[in-house]
Design a protein around this motif. Structure first.
Motif, short mmCIF file in Angstrom:
data_model
loop_
_atom_site.label_atom_id
_atom_site.label_comp_id
_atom_site.label_asym_id
_atom_site.label_seq_id
_atom_site.Cartn_x
_atom_site.Cartn_y
_atom_site.Cartn_z
N LYS A 2 18.90 -43.53 22.76
CA LYS A 2 20.16 -43.65 23.50
C LYS A 2 20.28 -45.09 24.03
N PRO A 3 21.49 -45.65 24.01
CA PRO A 3 21.68 -47.05 24.42
C PRO A 3 21.17 -47.39 25.81
N PHE A 4 21.36 -46.50 26.78
CA PHE A 4 20.98 -46.83 28.15
C PHE A 4 19.46 -46.81 28.36
N LYS A 5 18.70 -46.40 27.36
CA LYS A 5 17.24 -46.38 27.45
C LYS A 5 16.59 -47.63 26.87
N ASP B 237 16.40 -50.86 27.78
CA ASP B 237 15.61 -51.70 28.70
C ASP B 237 14.29 -51.03 29.08
N ASP B 238 14.32 -49.72 29.29
CA ASP B 238 13.09 -48.99 29.63
C ASP B 238 12.08 -49.06 28.48
N GLU C 211 22.81 -52.09 17.07
CA GLU C 211 23.70 -51.04 17.57
C GLU C 211 24.19 -50.25 16.37
N THR D 267 14.73 -38.09 27.76
CA THR D 267 15.45 -37.55 28.91
C THR D 267 15.28 -36.04 28.99
#
Length: 112
Positions: free
Chosen positions: A9-12, A14-15, A32, A83
């Motif tokens: 998932k894109p929001f992950k 940086d983690d 992307e 998640t």
């Protein structure tokens, strides 16, 4: 050597990047992409009209790693990108036959 391809998932991003850096993984390619699996897209509402989004935005990571590091990389990505919900992604591992650093001509492990 192995090529590890992870769809997350894109929001992950940086983690995952931070977690891999702590393992000593210095390089990766990030793209992307769009796709779907069991998630099968979703319905959105825009200006009062409902429409189906079949392809969801994802991030594709490509990481060249030594064979002995593969399990640690997989575990790290799984922990950082997870998640617990549908659509967390997939990890694919391929054999990497040869690597060449264009600038110096170094090959295989030295080129990573």
């Amino acid at each position: 050597m192995k090529m590890i391809c992870a769809i997350i998932k894109p929001f992950k991003l940086d983690d995952v990047r931070s977690a891999l850096s702590s393992l000593g993984i210095d390089g990766m390619t990030v793209s992307e992409v769009k796709g779907f699996g069991r998630q099968k897209g979703h319905t959105e509402l825009y200006r009062g009209a409902e429409y189906q989004v079949d392809f969801l935005p994802k991030i594709k990571l490509e990481i060249a790693a030594q064979s002995e590091d593969v399990e640690r990389v997989i575990e790290t990505i799984t922990e950082a990108a997870g998640t617990g919900k549908i659509g967390d992604g997939k990890i694919f591992v391929f054999d990497l036959l040869q690597t060449v650093r264009i600038r110096t001509g170094e090959r295989d492990v030295e080129a990573i």
